[in-house]
Design an enzyme around this catalytic site. Structure first.
Site, PDB file in Angstrom:
ATOM      1  CD  GLU A 228      -2.734  -1.356  -0.043  1.00 54.77           C
ATOM      2  OE1 GLU A 228      -2.936  -0.362  -0.775  1.00 54.77           O
ATOM      3  OE2 GLU A 228      -3.158  -2.494  -0.320  1.00 54.77           O
TER       4      GLU A 228
ATOM      5  CG  HIS B  68      -1.145   1.044  -4.474  1.00 54.27           C
ATOM      6  ND1 HIS B  68      -1.037   0.864  -5.835  1.00 54.27           N
ATOM      7  CD2 HIS B  68      -1.602  -0.139  -3.977  1.00 54.27           C
ATOM      8  CE1 HIS B  68      -1.404  -0.375  -6.151  1.00 54.27           C
ATOM      9  NE2 HIS B  68      -1.739  -1.003  -5.037  1.00 54.27           N
TER      10      HIS B  68
ATOM     11  CG  HIS C 276       2.396   5.365  -8.637  1.00 54.20           C
ATOM     12  ND1 HIS C 276       1.848   4.313  -9.336  1.00 54.20           N
ATOM     13  CD2 HIS C 276       2.797   6.253  -9.588  1.00 54.20           C
ATOM     14  CE1 HIS C 276       1.946   4.543 -10.634  1.00 54.20           C
ATOM     15  NE2 HIS C 276       2.507   5.714 -10.807  1.00 54.20           N
TER      16      HIS C 276
END
Length: 597
Positions: free
Chosen positions: A389, A392, A395
């Protein structure tokens, strides 16, 4: 142990949503502003092709609206994730969903009008300074021109969307609510309910007889509803084919890949590469049979870890330390931002009553990328979940920092790369840190099972989706027997000859939720392949590898996925990244065999 209420959890262990809204009054104020403001869009109707300034003003108005709407929805959805039974939270999400529908109808003219601008005028608009910030977005809209219909036709498709998607609700209601799987006595002698979610927990039990009972009992219920499920899946495929034909695509596969500018050859190349490299998978199955001391291996024996669960007690803060240490190769900015974010309440850490299960990362422009966890100190896999996670979230953070709002949102094809990349670095770090043979075997076993489940299994799923859509497109009927026959062919191909394929397994094709959103699962397989290739470059210390990876994170949605990855150093139009992952699988399998036998 009782699950704590939200009030029992210390504030320091919850995410801090005040970065979105300081209080609910401010949320309601912004919601009302959007509700009152969106009808102004009609001021631009019929005028988008007249002047570049008109188009720019319309797009800027839409952006202003979207920025508020995204944040309003983000806050409401995160609150609902905290407690899915809270009526106030449910009502707010319901309000927004209704507003989305109204806004979608009001804005329905925008894309068709952009498509209707003649080529010469559009060429002038694109180079006009007024539209400088919108060139990427406009080019993406424009390439859809052959597949966007007239405004009345688009309206009809929009009105029919809910009806066309009804099969998904039918599947969910049938499998999650109506179907009852009974209960099983577990290894401790306690009776526990068998459900869709608990099925997987029974399959990792050490007792082979318990795994077999769970498998057989679970599939009895699917057999009782197999005709209804087959009908639902058939209509899902029919809807995909209808939408593709309505929008002038050559196939439903092309329709699914076109928005990402993904050639069909990439999809087919994935299947071809994996199909040509199944022997290591068969070797894995044989190793598993020997380690588990089974006469023959069944599908229900493929999820229990070959190495028994190790006892660990890793606090959340210790998990953060592990993840941050593993990501050191990415440089100071990456690790400092992540460490500060996790310390600064990006993450909602622990389980509480009514909280959504599992984990996710969720962002909105200009706000922290929040992480939901249900972290447990004695579940070693949760350290990996945090790393995943965090991938993510970082990102999202880099994308927001580097791109304009209209270009920051990256596609799912790229999202899975960033999360899996972090897991690869974590595996490398943990293996560097431990000499304990059992711990090393556990970590390697986990990585092997990840690759098997993500590359081999999802590719088999992708091939099944391709096959059944081609059958519908050819005019042949999709019946229960057709689904089972085609799935059996794939099971036979993807599993070793000495693997015992139980007849119930043919029904697995009716219970995979992703099949109701077809041509998605291949992204898991390509994602892990790209992540392995990129992580190997970084871990080897290749010149420019870290900078290239960070540039990938920063690019957001400013380029199409293949171009973004190619710039980072991975060409997904070739078989090289997939073969690199297959080689890693084979290499780790050899290491595990030495440790276990």
């Amino acid at each position: 142990m009782d699950v704590p209420t939200r009030a029992d959890i210390p504030e320091s262990d919850k995410w801090d949503l005040t970065h979105l809204f300081g209080n609910v009054d401010k949320w309601q104020e912004d919601f009302r502003w959007v509700e009152q403001t969106y009808p102004r869009i009609k001021e631009w109707k019929g005028k988008l092709g007249v002047a570049a300034k008109n188009l720019a003003d319309c797009l800027e108005f839409e952006k202003t609206l979207d920025l508020k709407l995204e944040r309003v929805y983000h806050f409401a959805s995160l609150q609902l994730a905290e407690d899915g039974a809270n009526n106030e939270y449910l009502a707010r999400v319901g309000q927004i969903q209704n507003l989305f529908t109204k806004i979608g109808e009001a804005f329905a003219f925008v894309v068709p009008e952009i498509q209707a601008i003649d080529d010469a005028t559009f060429a002038k608009f694109v180079v006009d300074p007024a539209l400088a910030d919108w060139r990427i977005k406009l080019q993406k809209i424009r390439r859809l021109k052959p597949h966007v219909l007239s405004e009345p036709e688009e309206r009809i498709l929009a009105l029919g969307a809910a009806a066309l998607n009804g099969y998904d609700d039918t599947f969910s209601q049938l499998t999650d609510v109506d179907m009852k799987f009974g209960a099983l006595t577990d290894e401790t002698g306690r009776e526990k309910p068998l459900t869709q979610s608990s099925f997987s927990s029974f399959l990792v039990k050490r007792d082979p007889a318990l795994r077999k009972r769970a498998f057989e009992q679970f599939y009895v219920e699917f057999q009782d509803h197999q005709y209804t499920l087959a009908s639902s899946l058939a209509y899902s495929v029919k809807a995909d084919v209808f939408r593709a034909r309505a929008r002038n695509y050559s196939s439903s596969l092309e329709a699914a890949l076109f928005p990402d500018d993904m050639p069909i050859a990439v999809y087919e190349g994935l299947i071809k590469s994996v199909r040509a490299n199944l022997s290591p998978l068969f070797h894995y199955f044989e190793l598993r049979r020997r380690v588990l001391k089974l006469k023959e291996l069944h599908h229900y024996d493929t999820y229990v870890p070959m190495v028994a669960e190790i006892e660990t007690h890793i606090s959340f803060d210790q998990a953060v330390d592990h993840v941050v240490a593993a990501l050191q190769p990415l440089g100071e900015e990456y690790v400092d931002v992540l460490r500060d974010g996790l310390a600064g309440r990006w993450c909602d850490r622990y389980e509480s009553r009514g909280k959504r299960s599992g984990a996710f990362s969720s962002g909105s422009y200009g706000a922290p990328p929040y992480i939901l966890m249900n972290y447990k100190e004695d579940v070693f896999a949760d350290v990996y979940t945090l790393a995943h996670e965090a991938g993510h979230s970082m990102h999202t953070w880099f994308s927001q920092k580097s791109q304009k709002y209209q270009d920051y949102d990256y596609p799912i094809f790229l999202a899975e790369v960033a999360s899996t990349f972090n897991e690869e670095l974590l595996t490398h770090h943990l293996l560097e840190q431990t000499r304990d043979p059992k711990m090393r075997a556990y970590i390697i076993n986990r990585q092997i099972d990840d690759i098997r489940g993500t590359l081999f299994r999802q590719t088999m799923f992708a091939e099944f989706e391709k096959v059944i859509h081609e059958i519908e497109e050819s005019g042949d009927a999709l019946t229960l027997d057709v689904f089972k026959t085609e799935y059996r062919k794939l099971l036979t191909a993807y599993f070793a000859e000495n693997f015992a394929l139980d007849p119930q397994l043919d029904l697995e094709c009716l219970r995979i939720p992703h099949f109701y959103g077809a041509f998605y699962v291949y992204k898991y397989a390509t994602g892990i392949s790209a992540a392995v290739a990129l992580s190997e470059k970084v871990l080897r210390g290749d010149a420019g590898a870290v900078e290239a990876y960070l540039s990938f994170l920063k690019s957001g949605g400013s380029k199409f996925p293949l171009q973004t990855l190619k710039t980072a150093g991975v060409d997904m139009t070739t078989s090289a990244p997939i073969e690199s992952t297959l080689r890693l699988f084979e290499r780790r399998l050899g290491e595990l065999e030495q440790l276990l036998l």
